[in-house]
Write a protein that holds these residues in place. Structure first.
Motif, PDB file in Angstrom:
ATOM      1  N   ARG A 126       0.809  -1.217   0.000  1.00 21.08           N
ATOM      2  CA  ARG A 126       0.000   0.000   0.000  1.00 21.08           C
ATOM      3  C   ARG A 126       0.846   1.272   0.000  1.00 21.08           C
ATOM      4  O   ARG A 126       0.337   2.364  -0.259  1.00 21.08           O
ATOM      5  CB  ARG A 126      -0.914   0.016   1.238  1.00 21.08           C
ATOM      6  N   GLY A 127       2.121   1.132   0.351  1.00 22.86           N
ATOM      7  CA  GLY A 127       2.981   2.308   0.416  1.00 22.86           C
ATOM      8  C   GLY A 127       2.675   3.188   1.613  1.00 22.86           C
ATOM      9  O   GLY A 127       2.776   4.421   1.529  1.00 22.86           O
ATOM     10  N   VAL A 128       2.281   2.557   2.740  1.00 27.39           N
ATOM     11  CA  VAL A 128       1.964   3.322   3.940  1.00 27.39           C
ATOM     12  C   VAL A 128       2.871   2.883   5.088  1.00 27.39           C
ATOM     13  O   VAL A 128       3.430   1.793   5.073  1.00 27.39           O
ATOM     14  CB  VAL A 128       0.483   3.154   4.360  1.00 27.39           C
ATOM     15  N   THR A 129       3.005   3.768   6.078  1.00 25.71           N
ATOM     16  CA  THR A 129       3.799   3.484   7.261  1.00 25.71           C
ATOM     17  C   THR A 129       2.873   3.201   8.437  1.00 25.71           C
ATOM     18  O   THR A 129       1.935   3.964   8.688  1.00 25.71           O
ATOM     19  CB  THR A 129       4.708   4.674   7.617  1.00 25.71           C
ATOM     20  N   LEU A 130       3.100   2.100   9.124  1.00 27.24           N
ATOM     21  CA  LEU A 130       2.287   1.736  10.280  1.00 27.24           C
ATOM     22  C   LEU A 130       2.974   2.193  11.559  1.00 27.24           C
ATOM     23  O   LEU A 130       4.029   1.683  11.926  1.00 27.24           O
ATOM     24  CB  LEU A 130       2.066   0.220  10.323  1.00 27.24           C
ATOM     25  N   ARG A 131       2.351   3.153  12.232  1.00 20.91           N
ATOM     26  CA  ARG A 131       2.893   3.640  13.501  1.00 20.91           C
ATOM     27  C   ARG A 131       2.222   2.955  14.687  1.00 20.91           C
ATOM     28  O   ARG A 131       2.726   3.008  15.804  1.00 20.91           O
ATOM     29  CB  ARG A 131       2.715   5.146  13.606  1.00 20.91           C
ATOM     30  N   PRO A 137      -6.442   0.513   9.606  1.00 22.66           N
ATOM     31  CA  PRO A 137      -7.505   0.653   8.604  1.00 22.66           C
ATOM     32  C   PRO A 137      -7.007   1.169   7.256  1.00 22.66           C
ATOM     33  O   PRO A 137      -7.668   0.968   6.234  1.00 22.66           O
ATOM     34  CB  PRO A 137      -8.469   1.650   9.261  1.00 22.66           C
ATOM     35  N   LEU A 138      -5.845   1.831   7.236  1.00 24.46           N
ATOM     36  CA  LEU A 138      -5.291   2.295   5.969  1.00 24.46           C
ATOM     37  C   LEU A 138      -4.939   1.139   5.041  1.00 24.46           C
ATOM     38  O   LEU A 138      -4.784   1.319   3.843  1.00 24.46           O
ATOM     39  CB  LEU A 138      -4.037   3.138   6.213  1.00 24.46           C
ATOM     40  N   LEU A 139      -4.829  -0.057   5.601  1.00 27.60           N
ATOM     41  CA  LEU A 139      -4.441  -1.217   4.813  1.00 27.60           C
ATOM     42  C   LEU A 139      -5.591  -1.793   4.003  1.00 27.60           C
ATOM     43  O   LEU A 139      -5.456  -2.042   2.805  1.00 27.60           O
ATOM     44  CB  LEU A 139      -3.866  -2.307   5.731  1.00 27.60           C
ATOM     45  N   THR A 140      -6.730  -2.021   4.648  1.00 29.63           N
ATOM     46  CA  THR A 140      -7.782  -2.829   4.022  1.00 29.63           C
ATOM     47  C   THR A 140      -9.195  -2.281   4.216  1.00 29.63           C
ATOM     48  O   THR A 140     -10.168  -2.994   4.001  1.00 29.63           O
ATOM     49  CB  THR A 140      -7.731  -4.269   4.572  1.00 29.63           C
ATOM     50  N   SER A 141      -9.330  -1.034   4.620  1.00 24.47           N
ATOM     51  CA  SER A 141     -10.653  -0.424   4.774  1.00 24.47           C
ATOM     52  C   SER A 141     -11.025   0.279   3.478  1.00 24.47           C
ATOM     53  O   SER A 141     -10.607   1.409   3.220  1.00 24.47           O
ATOM     54  CB  SER A 141     -10.653   0.573   5.943  1.00 24.47           C
ATOM     55  N   GLY A 142     -11.794  -0.398   2.652  1.00 25.10           N
ATOM     56  CA  GLY A 142     -12.167   0.116   1.344  1.00 25.10           C
ATOM     57  C   GLY A 142     -11.798  -0.889   0.264  1.00 25.10           C
ATOM     58  O   GLY A 142     -10.773  -1.570   0.376  1.00 25.10           O
ATOM     59  N   PRO A 143     -12.606  -1.011  -0.775  1.00 26.24           N
ATOM     60  CA  PRO A 143     -12.373  -2.032  -1.815  1.00 26.24           C
ATOM     61  C   PRO A 143     -11.055  -1.869  -2.555  1.00 26.24           C
ATOM     62  O   PRO A 143     -10.390  -2.856  -2.880  1.00 26.24           O
ATOM     63  CB  PRO A 143     -13.575  -1.879  -2.742  1.00 26.24           C
ATOM     64  N   ARG A 145      -8.281  -0.275  -1.379  1.00 22.57           N
ATOM     65  CA  ARG A 145      -7.192  -0.518  -0.434  1.00 22.57           C
ATOM     66  C   ARG A 145      -6.940  -2.006  -0.236  1.00 22.57           C
ATOM     67  O   ARG A 145      -5.796  -2.459  -0.232  1.00 22.57           O
ATOM     68  CB  ARG A 145      -7.508   0.134   0.909  1.00 22.57           C
ATOM     69  N   LEU A 146      -8.008  -2.773  -0.042  1.00 21.11           N
ATOM     70  CA  LEU A 146      -7.818  -4.205   0.241  1.00 21.11           C
ATOM     71  C   LEU A 146      -7.225  -4.926  -0.961  1.00 21.11           C
ATOM     72  O   LEU A 146      -6.426  -5.852  -0.805  1.00 21.11           O
ATOM     73  CB  LEU A 146      -9.116  -4.839   0.725  1.00 21.11           C
ATOM     74  N   CYS A 147      -7.613  -4.509  -2.159  1.00 18.24           N
ATOM     75  CA  CYS A 147      -7.036  -5.141  -3.343  1.00 18.24           C
ATOM     76  C   CYS A 147      -5.553  -4.808  -3.471  1.00 18.24           C
ATOM     77  O   CYS A 147      -4.739  -5.677  -3.803  1.00 18.24           O
ATOM     78  CB  CYS A 147      -7.788  -4.697  -4.597  1.00 18.24           C
ATOM     79  N   GLU A 148      -5.197  -3.573  -3.192  1.00 24.61           N
ATOM     80  CA  GLU A 148      -3.790  -3.195  -3.262  1.00 24.61           C
ATOM     81  C   GLU A 148      -2.984  -3.937  -2.202  1.00 24.61           C
ATOM     82  O   GLU A 148      -1.879  -4.430  -2.466  1.00 24.61           O
ATOM     83  CB  GLU A 148      -3.646  -1.686  -3.079  1.00 24.61           C
ATOM     84  N   ALA A 149      -3.526  -4.041  -0.989  1.00 15.26           N
ATOM     85  CA  ALA A 149      -2.829  -4.719   0.098  1.00 15.26           C
ATOM     86  C   ALA A 149      -2.584  -6.191  -0.215  1.00 15.26           C
ATOM     87  O   ALA A 149      -1.546  -6.754   0.155  1.00 15.26           O
ATOM     88  CB  ALA A 149      -3.625  -4.588   1.394  1.00 15.26           C
ATOM     89  N   PHE A 150      -3.548  -6.829  -0.909  1.00 13.39           N
ATOM     90  CA  PHE A 150      -3.435  -8.250  -1.233  1.00 13.39           C
ATOM     91  C   PHE A 150      -2.857  -8.496  -2.631  1.00 13.39           C
ATOM     92  O   PHE A 150      -2.794  -9.638  -3.074  1.00 13.39           O
ATOM     93  CB  PHE A 150      -4.805  -8.917  -1.122  1.00 13.39           C
ATOM     94  N   GLY A 151      -2.453  -7.434  -3.299  1.00 13.56           N
ATOM     95  CA  GLY A 151      -1.884  -7.594  -4.635  1.00 13.56           C
ATOM     96  C   GLY A 151      -2.866  -8.143  -5.637  1.00 13.56           C
ATOM     97  O   GLY A 151      -2.492  -8.897  -6.549  1.00 13.56           O
ATOM     98  N   ILE A 152      -4.139  -7.783  -5.495  1.00 17.24           N
ATOM     99  CA  ILE A 152      -5.190  -8.309  -6.371  1.00 17.24           C
ATOM    100  C   ILE A 152      -5.304  -7.450  -7.625  1.00 17.24           C
ATOM    101  O   ILE A 152      -5.505  -6.231  -7.544  1.00 17.24           O
ATOM    102  CB  ILE A 152      -6.545  -8.345  -5.632  1.00 17.24           C
ATOM    103  N   THR A 153      -5.186  -8.076  -8.784  1.00 17.91           N
ATOM    104  CA  THR A 153      -5.374  -7.388 -10.063  1.00 17.91           C
ATOM    105  C   THR A 153      -6.218  -8.271 -10.981  1.00 17.91           C
ATOM    106  O   THR A 153      -6.364  -9.472 -10.748  1.00 17.91           O
ATOM    107  CB  THR A 153      -4.028  -7.106 -10.764  1.00 17.91           C
ATOM    108  N   ARG A 154      -6.725  -7.686 -12.031  1.00 13.99           N
ATOM    109  CA  ARG A 154      -7.560  -8.445 -12.964  1.00 13.99           C
ATOM    110  C   ARG A 154      -6.717  -9.499 -13.692  1.00 13.99           C
ATOM    111  O   ARG A 154      -7.144 -10.654 -13.846  1.00 13.99           O
ATOM    112  CB  ARG A 154      -8.239  -7.511 -13.964  1.00 13.99           C
ATOM    113  N   ILE A 155      -5.539  -9.120 -14.133  1.00 11.70           N
ATOM    114  CA  ILE A 155      -4.693 -10.066 -14.867  1.00 11.70           C
ATOM    115  C   ILE A 155      -4.314 -11.249 -13.977  1.00 11.70           C
ATOM    116  O   ILE A 155      -4.332 -12.403 -14.411  1.00 11.70           O
ATOM    117  CB  ILE A 155      -3.424  -9.356 -15.377  1.00 11.70           C
ATOM    118  N   ARG A 156      -4.020 -10.980 -12.732  1.00  8.92           N
ATOM    119  CA  ARG A 156      -3.542 -12.027 -11.833  1.00  8.92           C
ATOM    120  C   ARG A 156      -4.662 -12.897 -11.281  1.00  8.92           C
ATOM    121  O   ARG A 156      -4.499 -14.108 -11.118  1.00  8.92           O
ATOM    122  CB  ARG A 156      -2.786 -11.377 -10.675  1.00  8.92           C
TER     123      ARG A 156
END
Length: 231
Positions: A126-131, A137-143, A145-156
């Protein structure tokens, strides 16, 4: 405090094909509390599903299937339990799972997860820093965000079998019991906006888009016919 300990992926029970072969409203409610798992040779990510939306196929004006079967949405018309990924706003991906028996379109959109393991990998993706926990919630709160956190893409991942441990992305059950479910109208859409087809775990801090004040309903009363009525 660190995340609560969770079983390893080998202890999760994959959801069956039959689990998804039914009305998306029922699938959506039952998905709450289940675990999304991403396994690769280099990472192991798990997160609990805390917010979803149901889309009812060709009879739902807000659903991608409303226009009928196309090359883009064909996963929704195929066997249940497969990932349907689309790119939105030219910016991020959204994860859905196909529901209903093959030939009948239906789906559930994943809106938010509660991360359980692999938080540092998610933060890097996600390119975020966890303090601390307030940043989780910056990781996976929102559709998106969660896809980016899990590396989910259409091709993959589009068409990936979410019922199989052989997939790098799948859904498991660890016997967690959800204590309270809330139903609200779906958000971020312009059609069929009044239908209460967004389901979330009550008081979960990872839920996205907190702009409604929905009524909390006991699990025993959340039957599809009552949800459709919405009043």
């Amino acid at each position: 405090m660190p995340p609560k300990p969770v079983p390893t992926a080998s202890q999760f029970i994959p959801l069956s094909r039959e689990f998804f072969s039914r009305d998306p409203r029922r699938v959506a409610r039952k998905l709450l509390g289940k675990i999304l798992i991403r396994e690769t040779p280099h990472s192991h990510l798990t997160a609990r599903i805390v917010e979803v939306e149901a889309y009812l196929g060709e009879q739902d004006p807000a659903a991608h299937a409303a226009a009928g079967r196309t090359l883009r949405n064909s996963v929704l018309f195929g066997p249940p339990g497969h990932a349907y990924i689309y790119f939105i706003y030219g910016n991020y991906y959204c994860l859905n799972v196909s529901c209903e028996p093959e030939g009948h379109a239906g789906g559930v959109l994943f809106r938010a997860l509660e991360p359980l393991s692999g938080l540092e990998e998610m933060a890097h993706a996600r390119g975020v820093t966890l303090r601390g926990p307030k940043d989780w919630p910056l990781l996976t709160s929102g559709p998106g965000r969660l896809c980016e956190a899990f590396g989910i893409t259409r091709i993959r991942d589009n068409g990936c079998d979410l019922t199989s441990k052989g997939s790098s992305l799948w859904i498991g059950d660890d016997a967690y019991r959800v204590r309270g479910i809330v139903a609200t109208p779906r958000i971020g859409i312009t059609k069929a906006t009044e239908m209460p087809l967004r389901f979330l775990i009550k008081n979960n801090v990872f839920v996205s888009g907190k702009k409604f004040r929905p009524e909390a309903l006991p699990n025993s009363s959340l039957k599809p016919s009552l949800i459709v009525a919405g009043h």
